[in-house]
Design a protein around this motif. Structure first.
Motif, short mmCIF file in Angstrom:
data_model
loop_
_atom_site.label_atom_id
_atom_site.label_comp_id
_atom_site.label_asym_id
_atom_site.label_seq_id
_atom_site.Cartn_x
_atom_site.Cartn_y
_atom_site.Cartn_z
N UNK B 106 -11.63 0.81 17.44
CA UNK B 106 -11.32 -0.55 17.01
C UNK B 106 -10.28 -1.19 17.93
N UNK B 107 -9.25 -0.42 18.27
CA UNK B 107 -8.17 -0.98 19.11
C UNK B 107 -8.67 -1.23 20.53
N UNK B 108 -9.51 -0.34 21.05
CA UNK B 108 -10.04 -0.53 22.39
C UNK B 108 -10.86 -1.81 22.48
N UNK B 119 -18.41 -9.46 24.19
CA UNK B 119 -18.61 -8.49 23.10
C UNK B 119 -19.28 -7.19 23.55
N UNK B 120 -20.21 -7.29 24.52
CA UNK B 120 -20.88 -6.09 24.99
C UNK B 120 -19.88 -5.14 25.65
N UNK B 121 -19.07 -5.68 26.56
CA UNK B 121 -18.06 -4.86 27.23
C UNK B 121 -17.03 -4.33 26.23
N UNK B 122 -16.63 -5.19 25.28
CA UNK B 122 -15.62 -4.77 24.31
C UNK B 122 -16.12 -3.60 23.48
N UNK B 123 -17.40 -3.66 23.08
CA UNK B 123 -17.95 -2.57 22.29
C UNK B 123 -17.96 -1.28 23.10
N UNK B 164 -18.41 -2.35 17.53
CA UNK B 164 -19.37 -3.44 17.52
C UNK B 164 -19.06 -4.46 16.43
N UNK B 165 -18.69 -3.97 15.24
CA UNK B 165 -18.34 -4.88 14.15
C UNK B 165 -17.17 -5.78 14.54
N UNK B 166 -16.15 -5.17 15.15
CA UNK B 166 -14.98 -5.94 15.59
C UNK B 166 -15.38 -6.97 16.64
N UNK B 167 -16.22 -6.52 17.60
CA UNK B 167 -16.61 -7.42 18.70
C UNK B 167 -17.40 -8.61 18.18
N UNK B 168 -18.35 -8.35 17.27
CA UNK B 168 -19.17 -9.44 16.74
C UNK B 168 -18.32 -10.39 15.90
N UNK B 169 -17.46 -9.84 15.05
CA UNK B 169 -16.60 -10.68 14.20
C UNK B 169 -15.72 -11.57 15.05
N UNK B 170 -15.12 -10.99 16.08
CA UNK B 170 -14.25 -11.76 16.96
C UNK B 170 -15.03 -12.88 17.63
#
Lengths: 210, 210, 210
Positions: B106-108, B119-123, B164-170
């Protein structure tokens, strides 16, 4: 077509080749599920370029540009679903691997030269870009990397020739486009010939013959 | 409490969990002395975040902020002295590992999003942050990393879901705080359920069932 | 002689020692050809400094300054051609390794301090610089790194003492030059004494004695 576009296209072809190579290697040598196959495909495809960019002191292109991740994912996914057809064919793996090696060696050297590094560093970075992904793949699969094994025939040497040709040409002022293609073909040809004719690099003096 | 403080606290809890996990794994699987135990604890705890920061192009927080090193040292030292009590309990290791995995994923992802990555890179970076430390640990202990092994049940997949949940929400504009906690709990729950019910990801077509 | 020049000279001696060490280790433990020998020599020699510079957030000196690559290549090439004479002498390898460890630990700590990092981080970075190259070497050769093995006697501990001495001296305001030499000699002496008298660090409580 600009040089930038040509580099991107060659780079993505290399990513695709290494993704397929890494995934098939994973399926052939270890008990892995779909996550392991995709992970090893992505790591093999993006590892060399990531190490190169870290050493060059720039943010890895593999993370700034989504096309790299998507191409790697596509190659790894295709390899997963077609593995039954591909996995007994060892030769295509070697050809994909040689293609990735050649493209990455040439592109790694070019990127270093454009950032102002000397020909010696550019050649070494080309080799690292070419062999880096496969080396991480082999370390993760818990085996001695192909680049070190005396049984894998010439592997770093073709990358050295291709990257060195690009570095020398650039230093003496030749334009980039065709030299890169010639360098990649040189690497590719030497690698395949070394597999075909079982060429080996010299062993340490006194060591038993291979 | 600011978002920054919340991230720091969650990050340090993850560091502590992975330090204990890495040290106990070292004691269980290799002949190591106190230096080896501390080294593996620190590497497991700080490895994922260090790789993440290198890929993001920032100086690793693990070296800029002494609290990371101290927390990792504390966890590893505690694990060393309590190893006789802890080492036969395999389940706590798995729970500590799942906690570290969830928090780091989640933090990463969050850190990547805040630095402007997609979002792809963040996930992907979330997954790398989560599995990175344990992968270095396993490579150093000379075994196939848990993330690749088909016998370790779902490991990268829960991290992928949480990140992925964090990335999409953001990306769709939801505020960060609660989403991060939900993402971490999602990852943690799926990981523990996969251990409990022996869930596995699909194997390559044609491969023998696991 | 300026501090900068002194650091460079000590650093290059460390590079040479580790290049010879890495190449001879490769010849002794694996079936490698000349490319594998040179690769492992270079990786052992330049790996620690490269990791250090990546963690410090600077472009690796090993790639900016051609003298590093050339020194590493020279050491590895010499080891290749003299391997028949050197390979049965295990003690010189250990001495070269101890020299590289000592110089790199001190230089790594110094570089971190000069870039403004605290004494804790500087000590840790000194140890990482000292043990990093050998750890990559051992991972590539598919064996448990010397730094973790309880059979290799004190290895990280001498580096910790040398780097720690430099870090503490710098923090209390002592001038650098002689402290660095004393720190390197301290590390070198403790490492050799630990080999001679078979000193070991404590094992985890309850573990069988080594």
């Amino acid at each position: 077509m600009s040089t930038q576009t040509l580099i991107l296209i060659l780079d993505l072809i290399g990513v695709l080749a290494f993704a397929i190579d890494g995934s098939l290697t994973a399926i052939r040598t270890a008990r892995v599920d779909i996550v392991g196959v995709l992970t090893l495909g992505i790591v093999t495809a993006l590892g060399g370029g990531t190490i190169r960019d870290l050493l060059l002191g720039v943010t890895p292109a593999t993370f700034q540009d989504w096309r790299y991740i998507c191409t790697a994912l596509m190659g790894a996914t295709a390899a997963f679903f077609l593995s039954r057809q591909l996995t007994h064919l060892t030769k295509p793996i070697l050809v994909f691997d040689a293609a990735g090696l050649s493209l990455f060696a040439v592109i790694g050297a070019t990127k270093a030269l454009e950032l102002g590094f000397g020909p010696l560093q550019a050649t070494l970075l080309g080799v690292i870009t070419g062999v880096g992904g496969g080396t991480i793949r082999d370390v993760l699969l818990n085996r001695v990397p192909i680049v070190l094994s005396a049984n894998s025939h010439l592997y770093a040497t073709p990358a050295l020739l291709g990257a060195g040709l690009v570095a020398i040409s650039y230093t003496v002022g030749l334009t980039w486009g065709w030299i890169a293609v010639v360098g990649a073909l040189l690497c590719f040809t030497v690698r395949l010939l070394s597999l075909l004719y079982r060429w080996s690099a010299p062993s340490p003096p006194g060591a038993p013959p291979l």
